[in-house]
Design an enzyme around this catalytic site. Structure first.
Site, PDB file in Angstrom:
ATOM      1  N   ASN A 128       0.767  -1.233   0.199  1.00  0.00           N
ATOM      2  CA  ASN A 128      -0.076  -0.214   0.003  1.00  0.00           C
ATOM      3  C   ASN A 128       0.848   1.222  -0.036  1.00  0.00           C
ATOM      4  O   ASN A 128       1.485   1.606   1.157  1.00  0.00           O
ATOM      5  CB  ASN A 128      -0.792   0.226   1.193  1.00  0.00           C
ATOM      6  CG  ASN A 128      -1.697   1.110   1.406  1.00  0.00           C
ATOM      7  OD1 ASN A 128      -1.744   2.015   0.377  1.00  0.00           O
ATOM      8  ND2 ASN A 128      -2.246   1.590   2.774  1.00  0.00           N
TER       9      ASN A 128
ATOM     10  N   HIS B 191      -9.577   1.025   4.722  1.00  0.00           N
ATOM     11  CA  HIS B 191      -8.343   1.337   5.412  1.00  0.00           C
ATOM     12  C   HIS B 191      -8.493   2.366   6.314  1.00  0.00           C
ATOM     13  O   HIS B 191      -9.271   3.243   6.153  1.00  0.00           O
ATOM     14  CB  HIS B 191      -7.186   1.752   4.363  1.00  0.00           C
ATOM     15  CG  HIS B 191      -5.906   1.884   5.022  1.00  0.00           C
ATOM     16  ND1 HIS B 191      -5.570   2.705   5.819  1.00  0.00           N
ATOM     17  CD2 HIS B 191      -4.870   1.171   4.934  1.00  0.00           C
ATOM     18  CE1 HIS B 191      -4.299   2.759   6.265  1.00  0.00           C
ATOM     19  NE2 HIS B 191      -3.776   1.445   5.692  1.00  0.00           N
TER      20      HIS B 191
ATOM     21  N   SER C 194       3.135  -1.765  10.445  1.00  0.00           N
ATOM     22  CA  SER C 194       4.648  -1.590  10.740  1.00  0.00           C
ATOM     23  C   SER C 194       5.318  -3.168  10.613  1.00  0.00           C
ATOM     24  O   SER C 194       6.323  -3.484  11.278  1.00  0.00           O
ATOM     25  CB  SER C 194       4.920  -1.401  12.140  1.00  0.00           C
ATOM     26  OG  SER C 194       4.491  -0.005  12.172  1.00  0.00           O
TER      27      SER C 194
ATOM     28  N   GLU D 246      -5.633  -5.241  10.873  1.00  0.00           N
ATOM     29  CA  GLU D 246      -4.635  -4.142  10.782  1.00  0.00           C
ATOM     30  C   GLU D 246      -4.928  -3.277  12.143  1.00  0.00           C
ATOM     31  O   GLU D 246      -5.700  -2.256  12.279  1.00  0.00           O
ATOM     32  CB  GLU D 246      -4.675  -3.022   9.814  1.00  0.00           C
ATOM     33  CG  GLU D 246      -4.507  -3.558   8.419  1.00  0.00           C
ATOM     34  CD  GLU D 246      -3.660  -2.642   7.466  1.00  0.00           C
ATOM     35  OE1 GLU D 246      -2.613  -2.942   6.994  1.00  0.00           O
ATOM     36  OE2 GLU D 246      -4.190  -1.442   7.261  1.00  0.00           O
TER      37      GLU D 246
ATOM     38  N   GLY E 104       2.052   2.711  10.676  1.00  0.00           N
ATOM     39  CA  GLY E 104       2.986   3.547  10.505  1.00  0.00           C
ATOM     40  C   GLY E 104       3.645   4.123  11.921  1.00  0.00           C
ATOM     41  O   GLY E 104       4.211   5.417  11.834  1.00  0.00           O
TER      42      GLY E 104
ATOM     43  N   GLY F 218       2.648  -1.083   4.544  1.00  0.00           N
ATOM     44  CA  GLY F 218       2.636   0.349   4.023  1.00  0.00           C
ATOM     45  C   GLY F 218       3.963   0.865   3.773  1.00  0.00           C
ATOM     46  O   GLY F 218       4.731   0.708   2.760  1.00  0.00           O
TER      47      GLY F 218
ATOM     48  N   LYS G 172       0.182   4.215  -0.146  1.00  0.00           N
ATOM     49  CA  LYS G 172      -0.654   5.402   0.242  1.00  0.00           C
ATOM     50  C   LYS G 172      -0.236   6.555  -0.760  1.00  0.00           C
ATOM     51  O   LYS G 172      -0.383   6.295  -1.981  1.00  0.00           O
ATOM     52  CB  LYS G 172      -0.020   5.803   1.641  1.00  0.00           C
ATOM     53  CG  LYS G 172      -0.103   4.659   2.550  1.00  0.00           C
ATOM     54  CD  LYS G 172      -0.018   4.994   4.023  1.00  0.00           C
ATOM     55  CE  LYS G 172       0.533   3.431   4.820  1.00  0.00           C
ATOM     56  NZ  LYS G 172       0.179   3.780   6.197  1.00  0.00           N
TER      57      LYS G 172
ATOM     58  N   GLU H 147      -6.796   4.620   7.497  1.00  0.00           N
ATOM     59  CA  GLU H 147      -6.841   6.285   7.111  1.00  0.00           C
ATOM     60  C   GLU H 147      -7.883   6.740   6.297  1.00  0.00           C
ATOM     61  O   GLU H 147      -8.399   7.843   6.369  1.00  0.00           O
ATOM     62  CB  GLU H 147      -5.551   6.321   6.286  1.00  0.00           C
ATOM     63  CG  GLU H 147      -4.216   6.277   7.248  1.00  0.00           C
ATOM     64  CD  GLU H 147      -3.069   5.501   6.459  1.00  0.00           C
ATOM     65  OE1 GLU H 147      -3.073   5.624   5.263  1.00  0.00           O
ATOM     66  OE2 GLU H 147      -2.044   5.270   7.167  1.00  0.00           O
TER      67      GLU H 147
END
Ligand code: PEP
Length: 253
Positions: free
Chosen positions: A9, A96, A213, A168, A174, A234, A11, A98
């Protein structure tokens, strides 16, 4: 036996020229044939065509990070599932954290997206996970159970088999602080148990990934974890060397 799936991903990172260089580099780092894991890169919309072309003739696949669940029309700035399909996207990330956090996506919207993706033959990768405060209160399974039921409620049992679930935990995304492989295995087990009845007992084919992570340093533990069929990556996926190392960890499971 489920084929592992490793998903990048990106992003909001990588211009089209950067994506082109990445694809060339990744192809040089991975074997010509899929040895074990299926590999998908989800770039921003503006680099999907570049990644598609960069992976042409290989087993590496392109996916997307999002779409809008209407077929067409007056939705300025949005992209439909048919547009993704026309670019050979085989997977799309849905729900997701985010998107939930920055764009106010609700379980209702996410459930709609999951349904539309499945109807168009694109595999949704549905992200679920708890916050740190929910975890501290012992609510992890309850929260994830609710997310699964609300986001998957429009699907019939046979359609549910086509969904990939990514566990997740929000506190791990992150942050550099991953969950343990034991946590991931426990949640993968819980997810299959929760969906068992809805899927008429056919949960064996459904893939559950871990994300949060993941790095080349910790991936070996996740690759060995029971019921964990791959990773959603990510930050580490932006470096082709790191991403290739993560993919290779699944060769030895
Ligand atoms: C993600 O964005 O889904 C993710 C897991 O990010 P990171 O690997 O950077 O934690």
């Amino acid at each position: 036996m489920r084929q592992p799936l490793v998903v990048a991903n990106w992003k909001m990172n990588m211009t089209s020229p950067e994506a082109s260089a990445y694809c060339q580099s990744l192809r040089g780092l991975l074997p010509d044939e899929a040895t074990r894991a299926e590999v998908v890169v989800c770039p921003p919309f503006t680099a999907i065509e570049t990644v598609r072309a960069g992976f042409a003739g290989s087993y590496l696949r392109v996916g997307a990070q999002n779409f809008y669940p209407a077929s067409k029309g007056a939705y300025t700035g949005e992209v439909s599932i048919a547009m993704l399909k026309a670019l050979d996207c085989s997977y799309v990330i849905v729900g997701h954290s985010e998107r939930r956090l920055h764009f106010g996506e609700t379980a209702e919207t996410i459930g709609n997206k999951v349904k539309v993706a499945v109807e168009h033959g694109i595999t949704p990768i549905l992200c679920v996970g708890e916050t740190m405060s929910e975890r501290s209160l012992g609510l992890t399974e309850k929260v994830i159970g609710q997310q699964l039921l609300t986001c998957l409620k429009h699907l019939r049992p046979a359609e549910l088999e086509k969904v990939v679930i990514a566990y997740e935990p929000l506190w791990a995304i992150g942050t550099g602080k991953s969950a343990t492989a034991e946590d991931a295995a426990q949640l993968a087990k819980y997810i299959r148990e929760k969906l068992y009845r809805l899927m008429n007992g056919n949960t064996d084919a459904m893939r559950v990934l871990y994300g949060g992570s993941v790095t080349p340093n910790n991936i070996a533990d996740f690759a060995r974890a029971d019921g964990v069929d791959g990773a959603l990556v990510g930050g580490a996926s932006l470096d082709p060397g790191k991403f290739a190392a993560i993919v290779r960890a699944f060769e030895v499971k």
